[in-house]
Scaffold this motif. Structure first.
Motif, mmCIF file in Angstrom:
data_model
loop_
_atom_site.group_PDB
_atom_site.id
_atom_site.type_symbol
_atom_site.label_atom_id
_atom_site.label_comp_id
_atom_site.label_asym_id
_atom_site.label_seq_id
_atom_site.Cartn_x
_atom_site.Cartn_y
_atom_site.Cartn_z
ATOM 1 N N LEU A 22 0.827 -1.207 0.000
ATOM 2 C CA LEU A 22 0.000 0.000 0.000
ATOM 3 C C LEU A 22 0.864 1.260 0.000
ATOM 4 O O LEU A 22 0.568 2.212 -0.726
ATOM 5 C CB LEU A 22 -0.934 -0.012 1.207
ATOM 6 C CG LEU A 22 -2.085 -1.014 1.134
ATOM 7 C CD1 LEU A 22 -2.686 -1.243 2.517
ATOM 8 C CD2 LEU A 22 -3.139 -0.546 0.144
ATOM 9 N N ASP A 25 2.314 1.908 -3.314
ATOM 10 C CA ASP A 25 1.309 2.429 -4.239
ATOM 11 C C ASP A 25 0.850 3.843 -3.878
ATOM 12 O O ASP A 25 -0.058 4.385 -4.505
ATOM 13 C CB ASP A 25 0.095 1.498 -4.279
ATOM 14 C CG ASP A 25 0.398 0.184 -4.983
ATOM 15 O OD1 ASP A 25 1.412 0.099 -5.709
ATOM 16 O OD2 ASP A 25 -0.386 -0.775 -4.795
ATOM 17 N N GLY A 26 1.460 4.428 -2.835
ATOM 18 C CA GLY A 26 1.139 5.798 -2.464
ATOM 19 C C GLY A 26 -0.068 5.946 -1.558
ATOM 20 O O GLY A 26 -0.611 7.047 -1.431
ATOM 21 N N ASP A 27 -0.511 4.877 -0.930
ATOM 22 C CA ASP A 27 -1.697 4.924 -0.075
ATOM 23 C C ASP A 27 -1.289 4.864 1.398
ATOM 24 O O ASP A 27 -1.431 3.837 2.067
ATOM 25 C CB ASP A 27 -2.644 3.778 -0.423
ATOM 26 C CG ASP A 27 -4.051 4.035 0.051
ATOM 27 O OD1 ASP A 27 -4.232 4.883 0.949
ATOM 28 O OD2 ASP A 27 -4.972 3.388 -0.467
ATOM 29 N N ALA A 28 -0.793 5.987 1.902
ATOM 30 C CA ALA A 28 -0.267 6.061 3.271
ATOM 31 C C ALA A 28 -1.328 5.767 4.314
ATOM 32 O O ALA A 28 -1.057 5.086 5.310
ATOM 33 C CB ALA A 28 0.356 7.429 3.522
ATOM 34 N N GLU A 29 -2.553 6.273 4.116
ATOM 35 C CA GLU A 29 -3.612 6.064 5.109
ATOM 36 C C GLU A 29 -3.845 4.585 5.393
ATOM 37 O O GLU A 29 -3.900 4.166 6.554
ATOM 38 C CB GLU A 29 -4.929 6.678 4.629
ATOM 39 C CG GLU A 29 -4.958 8.170 4.638
ATOM 40 C CD GLU A 29 -6.240 8.717 4.079
ATOM 41 O OE1 GLU A 29 -6.524 9.880 4.363
ATOM 42 O OE2 GLU A 29 -6.969 7.991 3.368
ATOM 43 N N PHE A 30 -3.985 3.806 4.345
ATOM 44 C CA PHE A 30 -4.274 2.389 4.538
ATOM 45 C C PHE A 30 -3.021 1.599 4.900
ATOM 46 O O PHE A 30 -3.108 0.588 5.599
ATOM 47 C CB PHE A 30 -4.987 1.813 3.319
ATOM 48 C CG PHE A 30 -6.388 2.344 3.182
ATOM 49 C CD1 PHE A 30 -7.371 1.976 4.080
ATOM 50 C CD2 PHE A 30 -6.699 3.244 2.182
ATOM 51 C CE1 PHE A 30 -8.655 2.483 3.980
ATOM 52 C CE2 PHE A 30 -7.985 3.756 2.072
ATOM 53 C CZ PHE A 30 -8.976 3.380 2.970
ATOM 54 N N ALA A 31 -1.868 2.059 4.479
ATOM 55 C CA ALA A 31 -0.610 1.422 4.876
ATOM 56 C C ALA A 31 -0.423 1.533 6.392
ATOM 57 O O ALA A 31 -0.018 0.569 7.053
ATOM 58 C CB ALA A 31 0.570 2.059 4.149
ATOM 59 N N GLY A 92 -6.488 7.577 9.947
ATOM 60 C CA GLY A 92 -6.530 7.139 8.558
ATOM 61 C C GLY A 92 -7.851 6.506 8.167
ATOM 62 O O GLY A 92 -8.362 6.743 7.073
ATOM 63 N N ASP A 93 -8.415 5.723 9.071
ATOM 64 C CA ASP A 93 -9.657 5.009 8.748
ATOM 65 C C ASP A 93 -10.892 5.896 8.807
ATOM 66 O O ASP A 93 -11.814 5.728 8.022
ATOM 67 C CB ASP A 93 -9.860 3.824 9.695
ATOM 68 C CG ASP A 93 -8.989 2.643 9.350
ATOM 69 O OD1 ASP A 93 -8.284 2.684 8.320
ATOM 70 O OD2 ASP A 93 -9.015 1.652 10.112
ATOM 71 N N SER A 98 -7.108 13.128 5.843
ATOM 72 C CA SER A 98 -6.018 12.694 6.707
ATOM 73 C C SER A 98 -4.737 13.416 6.333
ATOM 74 O O SER A 98 -4.492 13.719 5.175
ATOM 75 C CB SER A 98 -5.829 11.185 6.549
ATOM 76 O OG SER A 98 -4.642 10.788 7.162
#
Length: 127
Positions: A22, A25-31, A92-93, A98
């Motif tokens: 994640l 792929d640039g998705d820090a919130e879900f990482a 993040g969630d 965020s």
């Protein structure tokens, strides 16, 4: 090691890998969320070895501190990381906008990897 503990540690390992994908792929919130869950599953695994299970995150956090940190079995930084990662996961969630960054994700992924390694080493010494 109990079978459920092994499954929790495997799930923790998969969560670290998912967090890495994640983040890549640039998705820090879900990482950040997956990195937190890696720590959470590792803590659950440790508690499972003492036949302790909890329904709430706070129960796991508190029992981890009581059973492993307070007696000095595991370094206290791991509890700090778990609680801080939980707070970032909530942001993040549930946050609409965020401010979690790639640097936040990278830091938490490194902490999750180290947390899991510490849990595995503790359990290996116990056997």
């Amino acid at each position: 090691m109990k079978q459920t503990t092994e499954k929790l540690l495997e799930k923790a390992s998969r969560s670290v890998q998912a967090a890495e994908h994640l983040a890549k792929d640039g998705d820090a919130e879900f990482a950040v969320g997956r990195a937190y869950y890696a720590m959470f599953y590792a803590a659950q695994g440790l508690l499972n070895e003492k036949t302790l299970r909890f329904r709430r995150h706070a129960g796991v956090h508190n029992a981890f501190a009581e059973q492993f940190i307070k007696p000095g079995l595991i370094d206290k930084r791991y509890h700090r990381w778990l609680v801080a990662a939980f707070s970032k996961r909530i942001t993040g969630d549930y946050g609409i906008e965020s401010d979690l960054t790639a640097e936040d994700a990278s830091l938490l992924i490194g902490q999750a990897r180290e947390f899991l390694r510490a849990a595995q080493q503790f359990l290996e010494k116990k056997e």
